[in-house]
Write an enzyme that holds these catalytic residues in place. Structure first.
Site, PDB file in Angstrom:
ATOM      1  N   ASP A 251       0.228  -1.038   0.163  1.00  0.00           N
ATOM      2  CA  ASP A 251      -0.654  -0.078   0.255  1.00  0.00           C
ATOM      3  C   ASP A 251       1.235   1.312  -0.103  1.00  0.00           C
ATOM      4  O   ASP A 251       1.601   1.216   0.984  1.00  0.00           O
ATOM      5  CB  ASP A 251      -0.970   0.262   1.518  1.00  0.00           C
TER       6      ASP A 251
ATOM      7  N   GLU B  81      -1.329  -1.336  -6.019  1.00  0.00           N
ATOM      8  CA  GLU B  81      -2.150  -0.251  -6.360  1.00  0.00           C
ATOM      9  C   GLU B  81      -2.336   0.395  -7.387  1.00  0.00           C
ATOM     10  O   GLU B  81      -0.877   0.716  -7.758  1.00  0.00           O
ATOM     11  CB  GLU B  81      -3.193   0.530  -5.512  1.00  0.00           C
TER      12      GLU B  81
ATOM     13  N   CYS C 278     -12.602  -4.359   5.748  1.00  0.00           N
ATOM     14  CA  CYS C 278     -11.944  -5.322   6.822  1.00  0.00           C
ATOM     15  C   CYS C 278     -11.515  -6.581   6.051  1.00  0.00           C
ATOM     16  O   CYS C 278     -11.958  -7.452   5.128  1.00  0.00           O
ATOM     17  CB  CYS C 278     -13.358  -5.972   7.118  1.00  0.00           C
TER      18      CYS C 278
ATOM     19  N   CYS D 166     -13.326  -9.921   7.731  1.00  0.00           N
ATOM     20  CA  CYS D 166     -14.619 -10.395   7.380  1.00  0.00           C
ATOM     21  C   CYS D 166     -15.586 -10.081   5.954  1.00  0.00           C
ATOM     22  O   CYS D 166     -16.035 -10.350   5.293  1.00  0.00           O
ATOM     23  CB  CYS D 166     -15.641 -10.384   8.559  1.00  0.00           C
TER      24      CYS D 166
ATOM     25  N   CYS E  87     -13.288  -3.207  13.329  1.00  0.00           N
ATOM     26  CA  CYS E  87     -14.587  -3.896  12.330  1.00  0.00           C
ATOM     27  C   CYS E  87     -16.006  -3.590  13.500  1.00  0.00           C
ATOM     28  O   CYS E  87     -15.487  -4.827  14.303  1.00  0.00           O
ATOM     29  CB  CYS E  87     -14.701  -4.932  11.963  1.00  0.00           C
TER      30      CYS E  87
ATOM     31  N   CYS F 134     -16.934  -7.963  12.974  1.00  0.00           N
ATOM     32  CA  CYS F 134     -16.073  -9.110  13.754  1.00  0.00           C
ATOM     33  C   CYS F 134     -15.162  -8.207  14.688  1.00  0.00           C
ATOM     34  O   CYS F 134     -14.519  -9.266  15.759  1.00  0.00           O
ATOM     35  CB  CYS F 134     -15.160  -9.516  12.385  1.00  0.00           C
TER      36      CYS F 134
ATOM     37  N   ASP G 284      -3.302   1.330   6.755  1.00  0.00           N
ATOM     38  CA  ASP G 284      -2.603   1.327   5.470  1.00  0.00           C
ATOM     39  C   ASP G 284      -2.184  -0.518   5.963  1.00  0.00           C
ATOM     40  O   ASP G 284      -2.044  -1.131   4.123  1.00  0.00           O
ATOM     41  CB  ASP G 284      -1.624   1.131   5.547  1.00  0.00           C
TER      42      ASP G 284
END
Length: 367
Positions: free
Chosen positions: A183, A267, A320, A323, A340, A343, A350
């Site tokens: 990232d 990315e 997330c 999950c 989250c 979960c 990052d």
């Protein structure tokens, strides 16, 4: 396997060689601008154009007789200048780039010559070039292959470089077989899915104070004076120092990633679009993500790995990694850690994004 690769060397020409290089730079620039102006005029008046062959014949039969000093330059370099002009128009018509521009005698200068019947060669301490003879270099990189061409360049700082284009056989280098997601960021150049951080050196920011001082010094000098040229060189050398530091760090990071991993997922950022944000443009430019990704791409290939570019539309920061729940509120860049609601997993923004980029990249690879 065969490939074409470039090898760049720092050159130390003597006085006569410097004079020849400067003369050839000027002749190539003159030929380029002359035929560009001629093509523009021909199009305005007759809606016609000139091909490379037309320009080459005119250069040999007309222009060299009118301007005798062109014969002192490397004739192959003049022909290559015409090829560069023809290629610039070709790219423009294919809508790859903007309209060609006239070449300026300021800033970086270069010319390209071809290796014909061994006219370009290299040994332990020098490179032999047509009409220039043996030019002293620092031979830091060795290769076994056929030299195709040589490009002589002078940076704005006054340094001379010679770049060789070489066709060579190569073997794929080994890698450790890992899989990693990356990232990109401004605080850290890359954060990995394993929570490793490659810090951003912020090279420009560290040297910005000195650059401001040198720019103010240059602005006080009378234009065209010797002191003005000295101030310009000091400023150019500072900028080149920043570029050298940035390149060194990028090579070290990309070599480590390429040698340790078989699959690297990143990315596909829209850097040009992000640069339109005036608050972040300088920091994004300093991070140099595009150049970092370019180096990573060819080094991963050299090590037999695969680089996967995840689409920029993929919301890696908002999902997330445990999950799969998507939370649009996390789009706010000010949120660096979040929990989250489904979960209860606590995420570093990052690291979580890097994990999602890896997962998405592996799915793209499988499909």
């Amino acid at each position: 396997m065969q490939r074409i690769r470039g090898y760049k060397y720092r050159a130390y020409p003597n006085r006569k060689q410097k004079e020849f290089f400067e003369q050839t730079f000027g002749c190539c620039r003159f030929v380029y601008n002359y035929y560009m102006e001629k093509r523009q005029r021909l199009w305005r008046e007759w809606h016609d154009t000139l091909s490379y062959n037309d320009m080459s014949k005119d250069l040999s039969s007309v222009l060299k007789r009118e301007y005798v000093w062109l014969k002192d330059a490397d004739s192959i370099a003049l022909q290559q200048s015409l090829r560069h002009l023809d290629r610039a128009y070709d790219k423009f018509f294919k809508k790859h780039t903007g309209y060609p521009k006239f070449r300026s005698k300021r800033y970086k200068q270069s010319y390209r010559t071809m290796n014909i019947n061994g006219s370009v060669s290299i040994d332990e301490s020098s490179i032999t070039l047509p009409k220039a003879g043996r030019v002293k270099i620092v031979n830091t990189r060795e290769f076994n292959g056929r030299i195709i061409s040589a490009t002589v360049s002078r940076a704005a700082s006054g340094r001379y470089y010679i770049s060789l284009q070489v066709e060579e056989n190569y073997e794929i280098l080994p890698n450790a077989g890992g899989k990693i997601g990356l990232d990109a960021g401004l605080k850290a150049l890359y954060t990995t899915c394993d929570s490793d951080i490659y810090p951003n050196p912020k090279t420009l920011a560290l040297h910005e104070k000195r650059i401001r001082r040198l720019q103010r010094s240059l602005s006080r000098k009378q234009k065209g004076s010797k002191n003005s040229e000295k101030a310009r060189l000091r400023l150019a050398r500072e900028h080149e120092k920043i570029s050298d530091i940035r390149n060194d760090i990028q090579h070290k990071i990309t070599h480590k990633l390429a040698s340790e991993n078989q699959v690297v997922c990143v990315e596909n950022l829209n850097v040009r679009g992000m640069m339109k944000d005036h608050r972040l443009a300088k920091s994004i430019s300093d991070a140099s993500w595009s150049e970092l990704c370019r180096k990573l791409e060819y080094k991963v290939k050299d090590h037999g790995g695969i680089l996967i570019k995840v689409p920029r539309t993929y919301a890696s920061s908002q999902i997330c990694s445990c999950c799969g729940r998507k939370d649009p509120m996390i789009k706010d860049l000010g949120i660096r850690r979040w929990t989250c609601p489904s979960c209860g997993a606590n995420h570093d923004r990052d690291v979580n994004a890097a994990k999602n980029i890896l997962e998405k990249g592996l799915k793209m690879l499988a499909s």
